[in-house]
Scaffold this motif. Structure first.
Motif, short mmCIF file in Angstrom:
data_model
loop_
_atom_site.label_atom_id
_atom_site.label_comp_id
_atom_site.label_asym_id
_atom_site.label_seq_id
_atom_site.Cartn_x
_atom_site.Cartn_y
_atom_site.Cartn_z
N GLU A 196 -13.59 3.41 -7.61
CA GLU A 196 -12.41 2.68 -8.09
C GLU A 196 -11.09 3.29 -7.60
O GLU A 196 -10.07 2.61 -7.54
CB GLU A 196 -12.40 2.64 -9.63
N LYS A 197 -11.12 4.57 -7.22
CA LYS A 197 -9.89 5.21 -6.75
C LYS A 197 -9.35 4.59 -5.48
O LYS A 197 -8.16 4.66 -5.20
CB LYS A 197 -10.13 6.71 -6.55
N VAL A 198 -10.25 4.00 -4.68
CA VAL A 198 -9.81 3.33 -3.45
C VAL A 198 -10.00 1.82 -3.54
O VAL A 198 -9.99 1.11 -2.53
CB VAL A 198 -10.56 3.89 -2.22
N GLY A 199 -10.21 1.33 -4.78
CA GLY A 199 -10.35 -0.11 -4.98
C GLY A 199 -11.72 -0.66 -4.69
O GLY A 199 -11.93 -1.87 -4.72
N ASN A 200 -12.69 0.21 -4.41
CA ASN A 200 -14.05 -0.23 -4.12
C ASN A 200 -14.86 -0.21 -5.41
O ASN A 200 -14.35 0.12 -6.48
CB ASN A 200 -14.69 0.68 -3.06
N LYS A 201 -16.14 -0.53 -5.34
CA LYS A 201 -16.98 -0.46 -6.53
C LYS A 201 -18.40 -0.06 -6.15
O LYS A 201 -18.84 -0.23 -5.01
CB LYS A 201 -16.98 -1.80 -7.27
N LEU A 244 0.83 -1.21 0.00
CA LEU A 244 0.00 0.00 0.00
C LEU A 244 0.87 1.26 0.00
O LEU A 244 0.45 2.31 -0.50
CB LEU A 244 -0.93 -0.01 1.21
N GLY A 245 2.07 1.14 0.55
CA GLY A 245 2.97 2.30 0.58
C GLY A 245 3.04 2.99 1.93
O GLY A 245 3.49 4.14 2.03
N ILE A 246 2.61 2.30 3.00
CA ILE A 246 2.69 2.86 4.35
C ILE A 246 4.15 3.12 4.69
O ILE A 246 5.02 2.29 4.45
CB ILE A 246 2.06 1.89 5.37
N ILE A 296 1.10 8.73 0.72
CA ILE A 296 1.38 7.54 -0.09
C ILE A 296 1.02 7.87 -1.54
O ILE A 296 0.18 8.74 -1.79
CB ILE A 296 0.62 6.30 0.43
N PRO A 297 1.61 7.20 -2.51
CA PRO A 297 1.30 7.50 -3.92
C PRO A 297 -0.19 7.32 -4.22
O PRO A 297 -0.80 6.35 -3.76
CB PRO A 297 2.15 6.48 -4.69
N GLU A 298 -0.76 8.26 -4.97
CA GLU A 298 -2.20 8.21 -5.25
C GLU A 298 -2.60 6.91 -5.94
O GLU A 298 -3.67 6.37 -5.66
CB GLU A 298 -2.61 9.40 -6.12
N GLU A 299 -1.73 6.39 -6.81
CA GLU A 299 -2.10 5.14 -7.51
C GLU A 299 -2.21 3.96 -6.55
O GLU A 299 -2.90 2.98 -6.83
CB GLU A 299 -1.09 4.84 -8.63
N ASN A 300 -1.56 4.06 -5.40
CA ASN A 300 -1.61 2.98 -4.41
C ASN A 300 -2.95 2.91 -3.69
O ASN A 300 -3.27 1.90 -3.05
CB ASN A 300 -0.50 3.13 -3.37
N LEU A 301 -3.73 3.99 -3.76
CA LEU A 301 -5.03 4.01 -3.08
C LEU A 301 -5.93 2.89 -3.57
O LEU A 301 -6.84 2.46 -2.84
CB LEU A 301 -5.72 5.36 -3.29
N LYS A 302 -5.71 2.40 -4.79
CA LYS A 302 -6.53 1.32 -5.33
C LYS A 302 -6.40 0.04 -4.51
O LYS A 302 -7.23 -0.86 -4.61
CB LYS A 302 -6.15 1.04 -6.78
#
Length: 540
Positions: free
Chosen positions: A317-322, A35-37, A258-264
């Protein structure tokens, strides 16, 4: 830049009912690293053998983003720092960073530790300065800082200065009792930053439901480190929830973390922690809960279909949800069409089937059905209405008997059932007799009925042996009716590949259970057929 410090493995593990195994802790560590913690607090090596083993095993992981942190208290009174066993255990971990907590509330120093206020300052200074010789970074958790400041602001500030003089890299202000309100947080941090020229962090508990907002306010005021846990785990009402803090920082406040792309990956990490905590994933969590982007009212669904921004503050989708479309008595055509699309079925608004399905749902929910937790039953209803699934069996009757032979003997149940298998399926299996009439016993009537049904169907559909019932809930719908009330039975099942819920309603609890059980098996058989049609494998 704001650094995220995760304490799920230490503070979160103190949640009532949670006990992470060593393997659990290592799996969570890897997920947090992906996740990038920035910092992962692995535990208190001086407190128990499991945490001690963790710091040995974690060295074997190939971590790419996270620094492992060991945690402990300041040295004990009357013991030299180099002789203190807790401090020496920290040194033996050889991790890049450590956190020590010390008392910043005068009451805790005098009453809790039984020492003078000056002695407490010496404990803090000696511990931090000693550890600074061995570690790249030393963080000082000023325990009970906000309560301490309210009680004796001058002394609370002195504890921070003692840690700073000892060489602490970050002074973490802890709202340990979780009772500080947002405006107090603002005022206190403003004063701290005027009097203590050092990097600060925040560690908030959630006893007044302020943990997330206090953490964000601290960042707004200048904190560079935020401590919290995944899903807000922690003692009492929990710690600040990093699953809310991180997307708020990155997506809402535009602060580098943390990198924004990791939020997924946030949703999957949240689910993993719930799974390893051996507890249901909270559906109402912001960002990562099942209901975070769920829409039930027809007006909402219709609007979301036009533009999700009308009822969603971010793209799930930005946080991996739907997005999740619910069906209920509040549903409109948009709900049905959207839900059908989610299930791979294309329907137009003008299709007569849409109105037919909608009317069925509303009639069934008027009887007490509830499809929000029973999507397996809804999918069956939808596909049966559209002729998209087979008829797998037909009930010809069942009888359930419960017997208790003596006061000291357990009651047991026996179920007898008769079902008919469609001719084409029997012929396909090469079985001449399409009728199965069988019986089974169980500790209760539902178990007996479930066993009898499986026994009747297993030679036609061997794959039903994969089904396990994971939950069984009964809800009384019209409580005022007393023993004449209608129960609703909700069953959750799994075959190891997927999970599904089914529902049954009847004035008779056994019949309600039968309806839910039958749907659970039909759903499994339908999904097996779909897997086969897609070219997948399906046993039986």
């Amino acid at each position: 830049m704001v650094y995220i410090y995760d304490t799920t493995l230490r503070d979160g593990a103190q949640t009532r009912g949670i006990s992470f195994s060593l393997e659990d802790k290592l799996r969570i560590t890897e997920a947090l690293d992906e996740l990038g913690i920035h910092y992962i607090e692995g535990g208190w090596p001086g407190s128990n053998p499991k945490d001690l083993a963790y710091f040995e095993e974690v060295k074997k992981l190939n971590l790419k983003n996270s620094k492992i942190v060991a945690f402990s208290s300041t040295k004990r009174k009357g013991v030299k720092v180099e002789k203190d066993s807790n401090i020496q255990q920290l040194v033996k971990t050889e991790v890049p960073a450590v956190t020590v907590f010390g008392k910043s509330w005068d009451l805790h120093a005098t009453l809790g530790l039984g020492i003078s206020l000056e002695e407490n300052l010496e404990l803090i200074f000696e511990t931090v300065s000693y550890l600074k010789k061995y570690f790249d970074e030393v963080f000082f958790d000023a325990e009970h800082f906000f309560d301490g400041y309210k009680s004796n602001p001058e002394y609370a500030i002195k504890t921070l200065l003692a840690a700073k003089e000892g060489g602490a890299d970050c002074l973490v202000l802890c709202d340990t009792n979780g009772g500080t309100l947002w405006y107090e947080t603002e005022e206190i941090i403003d004063t701290v930053l005027k009097k203590v020229k050092a990097p600060i962090g925040i560690h908030a508990h959630n006893d007044s439901d302020m943990a997330v907002v206090n953490s964000l306010i601290a960042v707004k005021k200048g904190a560079i480190q935020v401590q919290g846990t995944i899903n807000g785990l922690g003692e009492r009402t929990g710690n600040a929830n990093l699953c809310s803090i991180i997307p708020n920082l990155v997506l809402k406040m535009g602060i580098k973390s943390i990198p924004e792309e990791n939020l997924k990956k946030l949703y999957s990490v949240s689910r993993l922690v719930s799974e390893l905590s051996n507890r249901p994933h909270p559906v109402n969590l912001p960002y990562v809960g099942e209901n975070a982007f769920a829409h039930k009212a027809g007006v909402h669904v219709s609007a979301v279909e036009k533009n999700p921004k009308l009822y969603e503050h971010i793209e799930p989708e930005k946080v991996g949800n739907k997005r999740k479309i619910m069906v209920s008595e509040l549903s409109g055509r948009s709900n049905i069409i959207s839900k059908a699309k989610e299930l791979g079925v294309e329907l137009s608004k003008d299709s007569p089937a849409v109105k037919e399905i909608l009317d069925k749902i509303k009639n069934l929910e008027a009887q007490g059905y509830h499809f929000e937790g029973a999507e397996g039953s809804f999918e069956l209803l939808l596909k049966e209405s559209l002729g998209l699934t087979k008829k797998y069996f037909e009930l010809k009757g069942f009888r359930v008997l419960t017997e208790k032979r003596s006061e000291n003997e357990e009651a047991y149940a026996e179920a007898t059932i008769k079902v008919e298998i469609p001719k084409e399926i029997a012929e396909e299996k090469g079985i001449e007799d399409r009728f199965e009439h069988t019986a089974a016993e169980g500790r209760g009537p539902v178990e007996a009925l479930d066993k009898a049904l499986r026994k009747a169907l297993e030679k036609f559909y061997p794959s039903i042996g994969e089904i396990k019932l994971t939950d069984y809930k009964v809800r009384i719908l019209n409580e005022a009716a007393g023993t004449e009330a209608s129960p609703r039975v909700l069953i959750e099942s799994t075959d190891g590949k997927r999970k599904w819920g089914t529902v049954g309603v009847s004035p008779n609890i056994i019949e309600a259970s039968w309806l839910a059980l039958a749907d659970a098996i039909k759903y499994k058989l339908m999904k097996d057929d779909e897997d086969t049609d897609r070219g997948g494998s399906s046993e039986g």
